[in-house]
Design an enzyme around this catalytic site. Structure first.
Site, PDB file in Angstrom:
ATOM      1  N   HIS A 203      18.240 -46.460  -4.557  1.00  0.00           N
ATOM      2  CA  HIS A 203      16.793 -46.076  -3.618  1.00  0.00           C
ATOM      3  C   HIS A 203      17.324 -46.524  -2.517  1.00  0.00           C
ATOM      4  CE1 HIS A 203      14.285 -45.293  -7.252  1.00  0.00           C
ATOM      5  NE2 HIS A 203      14.013 -46.359  -7.543  1.00  0.00           N
ATOM      6  N   ARG A 305      15.590 -29.113  -8.798  1.00  0.00           N
ATOM      7  CA  ARG A 305      15.890 -29.985 -10.003  1.00  0.00           C
ATOM      8  C   ARG A 305      14.212 -29.883 -10.470  1.00  0.00           C
ATOM      9  NH1 ARG A 305      18.023 -33.103  -5.605  1.00  0.00           N
ATOM     10  NH2 ARG A 305      20.198 -33.543  -5.785  1.00  0.00           N
ATOM     11  N   ARG A 341      17.152 -25.106 -11.533  1.00  0.00           N
ATOM     12  CA  ARG A 341      17.922 -25.555 -12.940  1.00  0.00           C
ATOM     13  C   ARG A 341      17.145 -25.881 -13.729  1.00  0.00           C
ATOM     14  NH1 ARG A 341      21.082 -30.938 -11.486  1.00  0.00           N
ATOM     15  NH2 ARG A 341      18.894 -32.096 -11.843  1.00  0.00           N
ATOM     16  N   GLU A 430      30.108 -28.431 -14.020  1.00  0.00           N
ATOM     17  CA  GLU A 430      30.115 -29.766 -13.893  1.00  0.00           C
ATOM     18  C   GLU A 430      31.028 -30.651 -14.685  1.00  0.00           C
ATOM     19  OE1 GLU A 430      25.642 -30.893 -13.530  1.00  0.00           O
ATOM     20  OE2 GLU A 430      25.848 -29.320 -14.776  1.00  0.00           O
ATOM     21  N   ASN A 453      29.072 -34.105  -8.102  1.00  0.00           N
ATOM     22  CA  ASN A 453      28.734 -35.404  -8.384  1.00  0.00           C
ATOM     23  C   ASN A 453      29.342 -35.792  -9.890  1.00  0.00           C
ATOM     24  OD1 ASN A 453      27.700 -35.422  -5.933  1.00  0.00           O
ATOM     25  ND2 ASN A 453      25.529 -35.616  -6.757  1.00  0.00           N
ATOM     26  N   ASP A 454      28.809 -34.835 -10.703  1.00  0.00           N
ATOM     27  CA  ASP A 454      29.454 -34.913 -12.391  1.00  0.00           C
ATOM     28  C   ASP A 454      30.713 -34.491 -12.278  1.00  0.00           C
ATOM     29  OD1 ASP A 454      27.374 -36.004 -13.921  1.00  0.00           O
ATOM     30  OD2 ASP A 454      25.879 -34.549 -13.653  1.00  0.00           O
ATOM     31  N   ARG A 464      29.727 -42.097 -11.937  1.00  0.00           N
ATOM     32  CA  ARG A 464      29.384 -41.921 -10.558  1.00  0.00           C
ATOM     33  C   ARG A 464      28.746 -42.610  -9.792  1.00  0.00           C
ATOM     34  NH1 ARG A 464      25.448 -36.362 -10.967  1.00  0.00           N
ATOM     35  NH2 ARG A 464      23.569 -37.729 -10.913  1.00  0.00           N
ATOM     36  N   CYS A 501      26.493 -27.845  -4.901  1.00  0.00           N
ATOM     37  CA  CYS A 501      25.120 -28.308  -4.777  1.00  0.00           C
ATOM     38  C   CYS A 501      25.209 -29.621  -4.890  1.00  0.00           C
ATOM     39  CB  CYS A 501      24.084 -27.782  -5.627  1.00  0.00           C
ATOM     40  SG  CYS A 501      24.502 -27.904  -7.351  1.00  0.00           S
TER      41      CYS A 501
END
Length: 569
Positions: A203, A305, A341, A430, A453-454, A464, A501
């Site tokens: 956060h 998302r 997605r 990914e 990221n993945d 990650r 992305c």
């Protein structure tokens, strides 16, 4: 000095002036210098006291009332904050209002604990469960700690934990920050954030981007920083320099000002200096983000998302609910591309109606497109809703599936998408298997989108969100860039666009490398696009290819970044 999310090794080095430079995970925002002000530690729980059985019901009610008060206070803050901050605070309020937590607290009181210790023990049990789950859940531990501190303070009649107020602008340093604290940050007072814990999806990192503050999270060396120490925080490089000399601070400020001027001078569709087109798109993850995202100078949405519709529910949203939400996004981006997605449930986003609770390793389990095997109607309903929303819309609607592993999955997904009358179907890259067989995937669908990221997580077998593995998860890792090149070249051979992305797309310097590797579009947080656009406009395509070659030839991420930085200057 550029902006963007960059991960670096969690270590310390020494500057040319001999001062120890602290390293963590940068979340962008440029740089800032100022004195340190540390968050005060929470009040200690007093020694336990005996609760008579006759008093236990009232004591349990007092403890549950403290939880309800905390939840209510957070909801009030959410209503006042609005936007992304409101969504974060509301999520934390839901944790405090969880009836399971309240029941556990009540049982502990009836078992003999007083209210403060019952609260402490109940949160301790929930904390252990989240920590054991790892990933996104482990990063919510800081939220639980904050809720515990607030509930205990409430039941003891003590002041709430909060931000320091030294009476001057400062750099906030903390072990970690909870949403309730971060949401109250005043950028006029708080110059930058540094936390000892946390990762790029915490956060703190998310809200620092919203506020535009330089931030470095997962910086273990920050524990040694004391109140009043002057520091220079670089949210791009992920560094904290204690006791910087005036010349170093002035140079950092000059770089920031130069970056802002360049960003303001360039607009319109993304392109390199010699006119090679690179679509610049925004990532979108919640309704509250829509107005700001739609107002940004972009060519559409590269990653919409859709999980926000499914989270915190006992059953899946109806087709009608989904259609209304998608239609709102399509209307906001009329005339532009919107890449939707489909549901990416599982792993860090478990859903009671879509994921199993007994998976030993959710990150390697039934997630993303694989959930359609367990419940085909989930995907069928979502595609029907997307098609209904797209009907009559001026948006150019594309649909892609997360966690595609083999070509057959891409082919089946594309067929299902087009059966609903949607024209453009794609697959996310990914996992390494998808990158290595990207040519076969591209033959079976219309486009590919790389989630760095993945892809980094699976390529390096490293969580990650774990800050201690930031060096492996650095998007500058040559092995990761090799997978990106493999996918981009395979897509080009089939005449298919290949975008990125993941967080790598937000780094203006790395954007040059990605374009040099053959990537055709970049999708990032709205606030990052200006710097990425300016960076591309300053370099030709051949230059990008040369920089990509330097990055691929480097022995590690740090060397790749430095080689490109020097060559691009």
């Amino acid at each position: 000095m550029t902006t963007g999310t960059t991960t670096t090794a969690i270590t310390t080095t020494t500057s040319t002036a001999g001062t120890a430079v602290l390293h963590g995970i940068g979340t962008g925002g440029g740089s800032a210098a100022g004195p340190v002000a540390r968050m005060a530690p929470p009040s200690a729980v007093p020694a336990p006291r005996t609760v008579n059985p006759a008093d236990a019901p009232a004591e349990a009610a007092r403890a549950r009332g403290a939880l309800a008060w905390v939840a209510g206070e957070l909801e009030e803050r959410a209503a006042a904050a609005g936007g992304d901050t409101a969504a974060v605070l509301s999520a934390q309020a839901m944790m405090a209002a969880d009836p399971t937590l309240a029941d556990q607290v009540g049982e502990l009181v009836l078992g003999g604990l007083d209210a403060p210790h019952a609260l402490d023990e109940a949160f301790r049990a929930f904390r252990s469960s989240l920590q054991a789950a790892g990933g996104y859940f482990a990063e919510r531990v800081a939220d639980l700690d904050d809720l515990r501190d607030r509930a205990v303070a409430r039941v003891l009649g003590l002041p709430m934990p909060g931000l320091p107020d030294p009476g001057r602008p400062y750099v906030l340093v903390a072990d970690d920050l909870a949403p309730a604290d971060t949401a109250l940050l005043d950028p006029a007072k708080v110059l930058a954030l540094v936390t000892e814990r946390g990762g790029p999806t915490s956060h703190t990192a998310i809200l620092a981007k919203i506020l535009g503050l330089p931030a470095v999270v997962g910086c273990a060396g920050a524990a040694a920083l004391t109140d009043g120490t002057q520091v220079l925080v670089d949210g791009t490089a992920g560094t904290v320099l204690p006791d910087p000399d005036p010349e170093t601070v002035a140079a950092a400020a000059a770089r920031d000002e130069h970056r802002r001027r360049l960003s303001a001078q360039v607009g319109g569709p993304g392109r390199t200096a010699d006119g090679h087109p690179v679509k610049l798109l925004v990532n979108l993850g919640a309704p509250a983000e829509l107005p700001a995202a739609a107002a940004v100078d972009s060519e559409g949405v590269g990653l919409f998302r859709t999980e926000f519709l499914y989270l915190d529910r006992e059953k899946a949203p109806t087709r009608e609910e989904q259609t209304a939400a998608y239609r709102e996004v399509f209307a906001a981006f009329a005339g532009r591309r919107v890449v939707v997605r489909t549901l990416d449930a599982g792993a860090d986003k478990p859903l009671p109606f879509a994921t199993a609770s007994d998976e030993q390793n959710p990150a390697l389990g039934v997630r993303g497109l694989r959930t359609a095997r367990r419940d085909p109607q989930l995907l069928e309903t979502q595609l029907a809703a997307i098609a209904a929303a797209a009907h009559g819309s001026d948006a150019d609607v594309w649909v892609m599936a997360p966690m595609v592993s083999v070509p057959g999955e891409a082919a089946a997904f594309a067929e299902q998408v087009k059966a609903h009358g949607l024209r453009t179907a794609g697959a996310m890259v990914e996992v390494p298997a998808a990158a290595l067989r990207a040519g076969d995937l591209a033959r079976r669908c219309d486009f590919l989108s790389i989630g760095t990221n993945d892809l980094a997580q699976y390529a390096f077998a490293a969580d990650r969100t774990l800050s201690s593995l930031a060096e492996l998860l650095d998007p500058w890792q040559p092995a990761l860039l090799e997978l990106v090149r493999t996918a981009a070249e395979a897509g080009a051979a089939q005449g298919r666009p290949v975008g990125v992305c993941g967080e790598a797309a937000a780094d203006p310097l790395l954007a040059l490398v990605l374009v040099g590797l053959g990537v055709t579009s970049l999708s990032a947080a709205p606030g990052c696009l200006g710097d990425v656009r300016a960076s591309l406009a300053s370099h030709g395509l051949d230059d990008c290819r040369r920089l990509a070659g330097l990055a691929l030839a480097a022995p590690d991420a740090a060397a790749a970044r430095e080689a490109v930085r020097e060559a691009a200057a």
